[in-house]
Design a protein around this motif. Structure first.
Motif, PDB file in Angstrom:
ATOM      1  N   ASN A 265      -0.574   9.673 -11.748  1.00  0.00           N
ATOM      2  CA  ASN A 265      -0.002   8.622 -10.917  1.00  0.00           C
ATOM      3  C   ASN A 265       0.138   9.112  -9.485  1.00  0.00           C
ATOM      4  O   ASN A 265      -0.368  10.157  -9.124  1.00  0.00           O
ATOM      5  CB  ASN A 265       1.355   8.171 -11.481  1.00  0.00           C
TER       6      ASN A 265
ATOM      7  N   CYS B  20       0.497   8.152  -5.044  1.00  0.00           N
ATOM      8  CA  CYS B  20      -0.123   7.408  -3.954  1.00  0.00           C
ATOM      9  C   CYS B  20      -0.958   8.398  -3.159  1.00  0.00           C
ATOM     10  O   CYS B  20      -0.424   9.240  -2.449  1.00  0.00           O
ATOM     11  CB  CYS B  20       0.940   6.779  -3.069  1.00  0.00           C
ATOM     12  N   ASN B  21      -2.262   8.296  -3.285  1.00  0.00           N
ATOM     13  CA  ASN B  21      -3.167   9.299  -2.735  1.00  0.00           C
ATOM     14  C   ASN B  21      -3.945   8.729  -1.562  1.00  0.00           C
ATOM     15  O   ASN B  21      -4.360   7.569  -1.575  1.00  0.00           O
ATOM     16  CB  ASN B  21      -4.142   9.754  -3.819  1.00  0.00           C
ATOM     17  N   THR B  22      -4.163   9.566  -0.547  1.00  0.00           N
ATOM     18  CA  THR B  22      -4.915   9.165   0.633  1.00  0.00           C
ATOM     19  C   THR B  22      -6.000  10.195   0.921  1.00  0.00           C
ATOM     20  O   THR B  22      -5.739  11.399   0.918  1.00  0.00           O
ATOM     21  CB  THR B  22      -3.994   9.043   1.863  1.00  0.00           C
TER      22      THR B  22
ATOM     23  N   ILE C 165       0.869  -1.186   0.000  1.00  0.00           N
ATOM     24  CA  ILE C 165       0.000   0.000   0.000  1.00  0.00           C
ATOM     25  C   ILE C 165       0.896   1.222   0.000  1.00  0.00           C
ATOM     26  O   ILE C 165       1.673   1.440   0.923  1.00  0.00           O
ATOM     27  CB  ILE C 165      -0.928   0.029   1.230  1.00  0.00           C
ATOM     28  N   CYS C 166       0.792   2.005  -1.025  1.00  0.00           N
ATOM     29  CA  CYS C 166       1.614   3.193  -1.133  1.00  0.00           C
ATOM     30  C   CYS C 166       0.844   4.347  -0.516  1.00  0.00           C
ATOM     31  O   CYS C 166      -0.079   4.870  -1.116  1.00  0.00           O
ATOM     32  CB  CYS C 166       1.925   3.467  -2.604  1.00  0.00           C
TER      33      CYS C 166
ATOM     34  N   GLY D   8      -2.034   5.155 -10.258  1.00  0.00           N
ATOM     35  CA  GLY D   8      -1.464   5.109  -8.917  1.00  0.00           C
ATOM     36  C   GLY D   8      -2.285   4.271  -7.958  1.00  0.00           C
ATOM     37  O   GLY D   8      -3.034   3.380  -8.346  1.00  0.00           O
ATOM     38  N   ASN D   9      -2.142   4.576  -6.666  1.00  0.00           N
ATOM     39  CA  ASN D   9      -2.888   3.937  -5.604  1.00  0.00           C
ATOM     40  C   ASN D   9      -3.763   4.966  -4.904  1.00  0.00           C
ATOM     41  O   ASN D   9      -3.453   6.164  -4.879  1.00  0.00           O
ATOM     42  CB  ASN D   9      -1.952   3.310  -4.559  1.00  0.00           C
TER      43      ASN D   9
ATOM     44  N   ASN E 240       2.057  12.303  -4.295  1.00  0.00           N
ATOM     45  CA  ASN E 240       1.449  11.658  -3.134  1.00  0.00           C
ATOM     46  C   ASN E 240       0.590  12.673  -2.391  1.00  0.00           C
ATOM     47  O   ASN E 240       1.023  13.262  -1.402  1.00  0.00           O
ATOM     48  CB  ASN E 240       2.536  11.093  -2.222  1.00  0.00           C
TER      49      ASN E 240
END
Length: 360
Positions: free
Chosen positions: A176, A178-180, A28-29, A202-203, A154
């Motif tokens: 792309n 890694c997003n939260t 998990i990025c 991306g994630n 990110n």
């Protein structure tokens, strides 16, 4: 800011109830943030009195901290750009207000910038998050065509509220990175609560997110090309985009809670306690090439058409420790559509955890 036609429903924040299914950080990025304390040698510190006409903020770029002690009104122009890790905008609960329908943004974050304690209203795009580890926190975006866009890098959104957009998505993702998104509420979006465009590679982690009342889908991963494969399929399976949904609720949206288009590839994993309830179409519609994994406790309840709809070649796994309730969903043709498996389904279903309707 392309907009693909699609569906999606949002989610609800909440604590897990002791069920198994906490995701491993491996694979998990997650977007990482630097410490809040800035170095002592930070330069360019601004204490900005933005009340017109004494202050000038619209259309400007800042590389150091900015504190608002009054509203910012941008009449027919872009708002503020924050560039770099020392660019921290604290609105101190003041409003950045747009007065135009033109292609203007309220706040643009680049290269690790931060915005907090703001209210943004009246722009084409409320907040743009571009390349870099950007952060939005404790912020409300209202009355803009799109609430927040996240593209490349990110990006991290937490403790945000997006209570209605004027005709498009609450949050839109592209590119792309890694997003939260966590501890965030998205409601009343003019189209989808969250939309991932087909060029996303991306994630994404949704943690304690609530998406309700979207005109279309709560959450959608859609191919917006007229023909051919989406870019997200032009990789090997271990490189597909990964979406993790944790302790969230995506309910009472105008179409599906979650829709994953047949022309995109990816892996969707559910952890903790997640609820997909009362959506006007399906709870989860999975037609993508890739996987759908149920961990923890999942409730697919009272959706108008079906709780879970499978098509094309999605591989479904109910983890052995999971508990999945798919109950009370209806179909206006046969009233028996809790699970609808399309005739062209050629994926695999691995059933570990029991499907239950008891005490629901």
């Amino acid at each position: 800011d392309g907009k693909g036609k699609g569906k999606g429903k949002g989610g609800k924040g909440g604590k897990g109830k002791g069920w198994h299914g906490t995701p491993s950080r491996e694979g998990i990025c997650l977007a990482e943030r630097p410490d809040d304390d800035l170095p002592d040698d930070t330069t360019g510190v601004l204490y900005w009195d933005a009340r017109p006409p004494t202050g000038r903020a619209c259309g400007e770029t800042f590389t150091g901290p900015v504190y608002l002690d009054g509203p910012v009104i941008c009449d027919g122009e872009d708002g503020l750009t924050l560039d770099g890790p020392y660019a921290v905008l604290d609105c101190q609960h003041n409003t950045i207000l747009g007065t135009t329908d033109d292609d203007a943004f309220g706040i643009r974050l680049m290269n690790g910038a931060t915005v907090r304690n703001c209210k943004v209203s009246g722009f084409d795009i409320g907040i743009q998050m571009l390349e870099g580890d950007n952060l939005v926190e404790n912020t409300k975006v209202i009355g803009s065509r799109i609430g927040i866009t996240m593209k490349d890098g990110n990006n991290y959104v937490r403790h945000a509220t997006i209570p209605g957009t004027t005709g498009n998505d609450g949050i839109q993702l592209d590119g792309n990175g890694c997003n939260t998104i966590e501890n965030t509420s998205i409601s009343g979006s003019g189209e989808d609560g969250i939309e991932i465009l087909n060029t996303f590679t991306g994630n994404l982690v949704l943690n304690s997110v609530k998406i309700t009342g979207s005109d279309e889908d709560g959450f959608i991963f859609i191919d917006d090309s007229s023909s051919g494969d989406a870019l997200s399929c032009a990789t090997t399976p271990d490189q597909y985009p990964k979406i993790f949904v944790i302790d969230s609720e995506i309910s009472f949206n105008g179409d599906d809670g979650v829709e994953w288009s047949s022309k995109v590839c990816g892996n969707l994993e559910l952890y903790g306690t997640n609820t997909f309830e009362g959506n006007d179409d399906g709870g989860i519609e999975a037609e993508h090439t890739g996987t759908l994994v149920f961990n923890g406790e999942t409730l697919l309840l009272g959706n108008t058409r079906s709780g879970l709809e499978l098509g094309d070649s999605t591989d479904i796994t109910f983890a052995y420790y999971s508990k999945t309730a798919i109950c009370g969903n209806g179909n206006d043709i046969d009233d028996e559509a809790d699970i609808n498996i399309e005739s062209d389904f050629d994926g695999m279903i691995r059933k570990g955890g029991a499907l239950i309707c008891d005490n629901v």
